[in-house]
Structure formats: structure tokens, C-alpha cells
Design an enzyme around this catalytic site. Structure first.
Site, PDB file in Angstrom:
ATOM      1  N   ASN A  54     -11.097  -7.797   1.791  1.00 59.67           N
ATOM      2  CA  ASN A  54     -12.409  -6.948   2.359  1.00 59.67           C
ATOM      3  C   ASN A  54     -12.959  -6.055   2.199  1.00 59.67           C
ATOM      4  OD1 ASN A  54     -12.468  -9.943   4.262  1.00 59.67           O
ATOM      5  ND2 ASN A  54     -10.041  -8.748   5.061  1.00 59.67           N
ATOM      6  N   ASP A  81       7.850  -6.442  -1.001  1.00 55.35           N
ATOM      7  CA  ASP A  81       8.960  -6.088  -2.182  1.00 55.35           C
ATOM      8  C   ASP A  81       8.708  -5.811  -3.580  1.00 55.35           C
ATOM      9  OD1 ASP A  81      10.501  -7.110  -0.266  1.00 55.35           O
ATOM     10  OD2 ASP A  81      10.645  -9.343  -0.772  1.00 55.35           O
ATOM     11  N   TYR A  98     -15.722   1.709   8.345  1.00 51.89           N
ATOM     12  CA  TYR A  98     -15.716   2.253   7.034  1.00 51.89           C
ATOM     13  C   TYR A  98     -15.919   3.371   6.570  1.00 51.89           C
ATOM     14  CZ  TYR A  98     -11.776  -1.451   8.549  1.00 51.89           C
ATOM     15  OH  TYR A  98     -10.955  -2.169   8.910  1.00 51.89           O
ATOM     16  N   GLU A 155       0.091   5.372  -0.327  1.00 53.61           N
ATOM     17  CA  GLU A 155      -0.691   4.310   0.540  1.00 53.61           C
ATOM     18  C   GLU A 155      -1.991   5.603   1.358  1.00 53.61           C
ATOM     19  OE1 GLU A 155       1.677   3.162   3.982  1.00 53.61           O
ATOM     20  OE2 GLU A 155       0.002   1.664   4.385  1.00 53.61           O
ATOM     21  N   HIS A 173       0.170  -4.647   7.272  1.00 48.52           N
ATOM     22  CA  HIS A 173       0.463  -4.854   8.731  1.00 48.52           C
ATOM     23  C   HIS A 173       0.977  -6.807   8.325  1.00 48.52           C
ATOM     24  CE1 HIS A 173      -2.484  -1.909   9.489  1.00 48.52           C
ATOM     25  NE2 HIS A 173      -3.639  -2.954   9.173  1.00 48.52           N
ATOM     26  N   ALA A 205      -5.894  -5.647   5.818  1.00 46.18           N
ATOM     27  CA  ALA A 205      -4.810  -6.476   6.411  1.00 46.18           C
ATOM     28  C   ALA A 205      -3.027  -6.679   6.028  1.00 46.18           C
ATOM     29  CB  ALA A 205      -5.976  -7.677   6.563  1.00 46.18           C
ATOM     30  N   HIS A 237      -5.479   4.750   3.619  1.00 52.57           N
ATOM     31  CA  HIS A 237      -6.258   3.396   4.495  1.00 52.57           C
ATOM     32  C   HIS A 237      -7.849   5.040   5.119  1.00 52.57           C
ATOM     33  CE1 HIS A 237      -3.110   1.167   5.095  1.00 52.57           C
ATOM     34  NE2 HIS A 237      -1.855   1.859   4.891  1.00 52.57           N
ATOM     35  N   ARG A 294      -5.964   2.723  16.030  1.00 54.30           N
ATOM     36  CA  ARG A 294      -6.717   1.612  16.599  1.00 54.30           C
ATOM     37  C   ARG A 294      -6.182   0.668  17.152  1.00 54.30           C
ATOM     38  NH1 ARG A 294      -9.372  -0.538  10.988  1.00 54.30           N
ATOM     39  NH2 ARG A 294     -10.417  -1.690  12.324  1.00 54.30           N
TER      40      ARG A 294
HETATM   41  C1  DQA Z   1      -7.746  -0.437   6.341  1.00 55.43           C
HETATM   42  C2  DQA Z   1      -7.208  -0.592   7.521  1.00 55.43           C
HETATM   43  C3  DQA Z   1      -6.470  -2.274   7.638  1.00 55.43           C
HETATM   44  O1  DQA Z   1      -5.555  -2.342   9.099  1.00 55.43           O
HETATM   45  C4  DQA Z   1      -7.493  -3.329   8.024  1.00 55.43           C
HETATM   46  O2  DQA Z   1      -7.195  -4.511   7.724  1.00 55.43           O
HETATM   47  C5  DQA Z   1      -8.380  -3.054   6.455  1.00 55.43           C
HETATM   48  C6  DQA Z   1      -8.957  -1.552   6.134  1.00 55.43           C
HETATM   49  C7  DQA Z   1      -8.593   0.410   6.038  1.00 55.43           C
HETATM   50  O3  DQA Z   1      -8.839   1.381   4.869  1.00 55.43           O
HETATM   51  O4  DQA Z   1      -8.948   1.229   7.201  1.00 55.43           O
HETATM   52  O5  DQA Z   1      -9.456  -3.957   5.937  1.00 55.43           O
HETATM   53  O6  DQA Z   1      -6.685  -0.954   4.924  1.00 55.43           O
END
Ligand code: DQA
Length: 150
Positions: free
Chosen positions: A12, A88, A24, A99, A81, A78, A101, A108
């Protein structure tokens, strides 16, 4: 040797700019990737960006990084989670993983508070919007260079 950095975007994120902009932001994925390419050039590193909505394609891309990259930036979206398969695949890598976000996942819904990825990441950047990717790139390159010069 020129450092090679991989950036992987999960499901997405190809819709950024139009997807829930109140969460976002309005920056598109193309904008993010372009800004990363520019910053990479300024830092003197090579960068490759990749996005997929499919878990298997993301696993394949992580496996590609096993042989081919010095550092990895990933926003698993997504799958953060839900995906033991991504976790893995990331566990196999010996290079540092950051990582990212866009949103602060801890602010959230409860189901976003747990990340399968964080346990194998060197660090996490969350809640800084699109600029989080540039922060990650700066930090990752600095960390890799620091380690090499030790
Ligand atoms: C995300 C946060 C995730 O919970 C969500 O499913 C996303 C985007 C973020 O960049 O804030 O698709 O990874």
C-alpha cells in the site's frame, strides 16, 4: 568499494500521497525514492529502491539483499505486524537493517504496536513522515562507515 544500500517498501505504500494523507502525508513514493537517490548521490553511495504489495516478492527482495547489499532500509507496512516470513528473511542478513514507519505506530491502534521486524533491526525511525527515510539513510551510512573505520 562503493556502499550499496537497499530500500524496501511494503504493501500500500505505492498509494502514498493519496492514501490517508492525514496519517501518511501527501508525499508520493516516487518523491520519496527520488529524494533518497539524491541523498545517496551526495553521500557517495549506491541505492536501489523496491516496492511490492506481495509478501513473497518482498521475501525474494530481502534474499537478494543477502548477497548484494551493505545496509537495508525497510518499511514493511502492514506486514510489520503480521509477517514471520519477512522477519525470518531479515534474520538471515548480516548487514544492518533500519526499520522505518511514516507514522508513529505506538500512538495508533494496539495491533500496530507490535513489530515482528524490530527484533532484528539495528534501529527504528517512526513518526517523522517521509523525512524518516532520509534520516534512516544518513544514519545507516554513518553507522556502516564508522564500523569500517574502527
Ligand atoms: C506504516 C504503519 C503500518 O502500521 C501500516 O500498516 C502501513 C504504514 C507506516 O509507515 O506508518 O501501511 O508502516
Amino acid at each position: 568499494m562503493t556502499l550499496s544500500i537497499d530500500v524496501i517498501h511494503g504493501p500500500n505504500l505505492n498509494m502514498l500521497g493519496r492514501r490517508e494523507p492525514e496519517i501518511y502525508g501527501t508525499t508520493t513514493l516516487k518523491d520519496i525514492d527520488q529524494s533518497l537517490v539524491h541523498r545517496a548521490a551526495a553521500l557517495g553511495v549506491e541505492i536501489t529502491t523496491f516496492q511490492s504489495n506481495s509478501e513473497g516478492a518482498l521475501v525474494d527482495r530481502i534474499q537478494h539483499a543477502f548477497e548484494n547489499c551493505h545496509g537495508l532500509i525497510i518499511n514493511p507496512a502492514a506486514y510489520t505486524h503480521t509477517s514471520v516470513a519477512l522477519r525470518d528473511a531479515l534474520s538471515m542478513l548480516s548487514c544492518p537493517i533500519l526499520e522505518v514507519h511514516l507514522s508513529n505506530i505506538h500512538k495508533r491502534e494496539a495491533f500496530r504496536h507490535h513489530s515482528h521486524v524490530s527484533g532484528v533491526a539495528q534501529g527504528i525511525i517512526a513518526g517523522f513522515g517521509a523525512r524518516g527515510y532520509l534520516m534512516a539513510l544518513d544514519a545507516l551510512v554513518e553507522m556502516i562507515r564508522e564500523k569500517r573505520n574502527r
